[in-house]
Design a protein around this motif. Structure first.
Motif, mmCIF file in Angstrom:
data_model
loop_
_atom_site.group_PDB
_atom_site.id
_atom_site.type_symbol
_atom_site.label_atom_id
_atom_site.label_comp_id
_atom_site.label_asym_id
_atom_site.label_seq_id
_atom_site.Cartn_x
_atom_site.Cartn_y
_atom_site.Cartn_z
ATOM 1 N N SER A 76 0.816 -1.215 0.000
ATOM 2 C CA SER A 76 0.000 0.000 0.000
ATOM 3 C C SER A 76 0.849 1.264 0.000
ATOM 4 O O SER A 76 0.330 2.358 -0.270
ATOM 5 C CB SER A 76 -0.934 -0.009 1.214
ATOM 6 O OG SER A 76 -1.824 -1.099 1.154
ATOM 7 N N HIS A 97 -1.486 -6.941 -4.956
ATOM 8 C CA HIS A 97 -1.126 -6.394 -3.649
ATOM 9 C C HIS A 97 -0.396 -7.472 -2.850
ATOM 10 O O HIS A 97 -0.628 -8.671 -3.040
ATOM 11 C CB HIS A 97 -2.382 -5.942 -2.892
ATOM 12 C CG HIS A 97 -2.095 -5.186 -1.632
ATOM 13 N ND1 HIS A 97 -1.823 -5.815 -0.435
ATOM 14 C CD2 HIS A 97 -2.006 -3.850 -1.393
ATOM 15 C CE1 HIS A 97 -1.608 -4.899 0.500
ATOM 16 N NE2 HIS A 97 -1.708 -3.701 -0.050
ATOM 17 N N ASP A 169 -3.995 -1.324 6.609
ATOM 18 C CA ASP A 169 -4.594 -0.814 5.378
ATOM 19 C C ASP A 169 -5.812 -1.623 4.947
ATOM 20 O O ASP A 169 -6.305 -1.476 3.828
ATOM 21 C CB ASP A 169 -3.557 -0.815 4.250
ATOM 22 C CG ASP A 169 -2.934 -2.190 4.022
ATOM 23 O OD1 ASP A 169 -3.326 -3.144 4.734
ATOM 24 O OD2 ASP A 169 -2.053 -2.312 3.160
ATOM 25 N N SER A 171 -5.863 -4.715 4.325
ATOM 26 C CA SER A 171 -5.513 -5.788 3.393
ATOM 27 C C SER A 171 -5.630 -7.176 4.003
ATOM 28 O O SER A 171 -5.617 -8.173 3.272
ATOM 29 C CB SER A 171 -4.099 -5.575 2.845
ATOM 30 O OG SER A 171 -3.131 -5.643 3.872
ATOM 31 N N HIS A 192 -6.641 5.260 7.644
ATOM 32 C CA HIS A 192 -7.493 4.272 6.951
ATOM 33 C C HIS A 192 -8.832 4.076 7.664
ATOM 34 O O HIS A 192 -9.857 3.893 7.006
ATOM 35 C CB HIS A 192 -6.765 2.926 6.864
ATOM 36 C CG HIS A 192 -7.501 1.905 6.048
ATOM 37 N ND1 HIS A 192 -7.437 1.865 4.677
ATOM 38 C CD2 HIS A 192 -8.343 0.891 6.415
ATOM 39 C CE1 HIS A 192 -8.196 0.872 4.225
ATOM 40 N NE2 HIS A 192 -8.758 0.275 5.257
#
Length: 470
Positions: A76, A97, A169, A171, A192
């Protein structure tokens, strides 16, 4: 996406490879037989360990790095406008990612994800040590260097994999582990998550990813984690030191070398444990690891052995050495949240000491803006505190936000503590060298480059980073 399917790629390029999360995955892929390259603006911190896995690392970013690449992996921290990302789009090279690659590694395996606001790295490494002691030969992916590994990843030969799941983030919602640990939940990463409710909701979504034949282990000592007690279909086990839980400890004894205690499951002693890393927070981490290990059927003797052999991870209450010419212990810790600062200081006070001198480098403008008032009382127990300017971690500065917000918060909350604001590294070295007295402990806190200070202060290091060297 099924991991058992033959991947369409064999040559993988990591943009921003020096980060701990990226470098760990890159090493596992390289040791698994894939061709791995990477680049970073500051690759020197990771080049040595990556080269041991035959990973070629470029300094800086260039579209030329993609000439023989099937897949690009990013974190990120990498902008979509990065020239390598734009070039990948032009060349129709897929970009994943970091969490998607981790998800691929975990898919279809006996996978354990460790999530939570604090303690993820330590619990992941401890679980790896336990599973290794139990003969399960796990792959382990950690967000910090593990002392036993000399790096932040271990490639195992079995279907077991233990990995740190990053909530910062969002993820971690790309993962689908079979088992998961949630250590705790506290407001952080406000760039975030706009508020605590949004963060808790993300963890609820994470729990819902665990299948019904999986296991979720959660900490009852954390009120925010306990709020999620009814979420998900996976089998739930709980652990805690201060509240009733499936897994508790009894006969806890702390000393300068670590801790000893008995692990209990629903009121019955499972095994005795000797932990050779310091701090109550590490007892909590060990309890989390032991609870998950016992729940998946690891032998109690292996749990005890694995934890006793665990030597810690870098920058987590790491006993670096003694100051030049003085009997002053220097400790480096990654603490960058008020709760982590509080835990590190309380752990330092358990060690033999004259005074506790603390250096703190704030991390990120958004965190400083959101939590500066909470940082003030977190330094209770320190005799002197030095606060530096903020380590940005690539964030854009926010007007009116600087390290002085935390400096002012400490002065307001703890008027009897001497507090200093110092911007330069050389000035920090000079002041601490002048002030430190025989028997003091110097505690260096922060997730940025403040770790360089410990190396500048230290003359002789502890070979095993253990408290019994004090």
């Amino acid at each position: 996406m099924k991991r058992n399917d033959k991947p369409f790629w064999s040559r993988v390029h990591f943009v921003g490879i020096a980060g701990y999360g990226m470098s760990a995955i890159a090493q596992v892929l390289a040791k698994s037989g894939f061709i791995v390259t990477g680049c970073d603006l500051n690759p020197s911190v990771a080049v040595e360990k990556l080269s041991r896995s035959n990973i070629k690392v470029y300094e800086g970013h260039s579209a030329n790095h993609l000439s023989e690449v099937d897949l690009v992996v990013v974190s990120s921290a990498i902008s979509p406008e990065n020239e390598e990302i734009r070039k990948a789009a032009e060349m129709n090279i897929p970009v994943w990612h970091r969490a998607e690659m981790l998800g691929w590694l975990m898919c279809g395996r006996e996978s354990i994800a460790v999530a939570g606001s604090h303690g993820k790295s330590s619990v992941t490494a401890m679980l790896g040590a336990i599973l290794e002691a139990g003969g399960l030969d796990p792959t382990v992916i950690v967000g910090a260097d593990v002392v036993e590994y000399g790096t932040n990843a271990r490639l195992g030969g079995s279907e077991w994999i233990v990995a740190e799941a990053d909530e910062s983030d969002g993820s971690f919602l790309k993962l689908k582990p079979k088992y998961a640990v949630i250590t705790n939940i506290e407001l952080d990463h406000t760039s975030h998550y706009p508020n605590l409710e949004a963060l808790i909701d993300a963890f609820a979504d994470f729990i819902n990813l665990i299948p019904s034949d999986g296991i979720i282990a959660t900490c009852v000592d954390c009120p925010n984690t306990s709020m999620l007690s009814g979420v998900g279909e996976a089998h739930r086990v709980t652990f805690g030191i201060n509240q009733p839980a499936d897994y508790n400890i009894v006969e806890l004894h702390l000393d300068e070398r670590g801790a000893s205690f008995h692990l209990c499951f629903r009121g019955r002693v499972v095994t005795g444990i000797r932990l050779n890393v310091c701090g109550v927070f590490n007892v909590q981490n060990a309890l989390a690891a032991a609870a998950m290990a016992h729940s998946i059927g690891v032998d109690p003797d292996a749990i005890s052995k694995g934890l006793s052999l665990f030597k810690g991870i870098k920058r987590r209450f790491e006993l670096v050495g003694k100051m030049k010419g003085k009997n002053v212990v220097v400790i480096d810790d990654y603490a960058h949240h008020p709760s982590e600062v509080r835990a590190a200081i309380q752990s330092a006070l358990v060690l033999p000491h004259n005074r506790c001198l603390v250096v703190f480098q704030p991390h990120r403008y958004t965190r400083t803006l959101s939590l500066h008032n909470e940082f003030g009382p977190a330094f209770k127990g320190a005799d002197k505190v030095w606060v530096t300017e903020i380590f940005s971690a690539w964030e854009t500065p926010i007007e009116g936000v600087s390290g002085k917000l935390i400096y002012d918060a400490i002065r307001k909350s703890l008027p009897d503590v001497d507090v200093y604001f110092v911007e330069g590294m050389d000035e920090l070295v000079n002041q601490i060298t002048e002030v430190a007295e025989e028997g003091d402990v110097v505690l260096i806190l922060g997730a940025g480059d403040i770790c360089e200070l410990s190396r500048k202060l230290v003359e002789t290091s502890f070979p095993e980073k253990q408290a019994d060297e004090l």
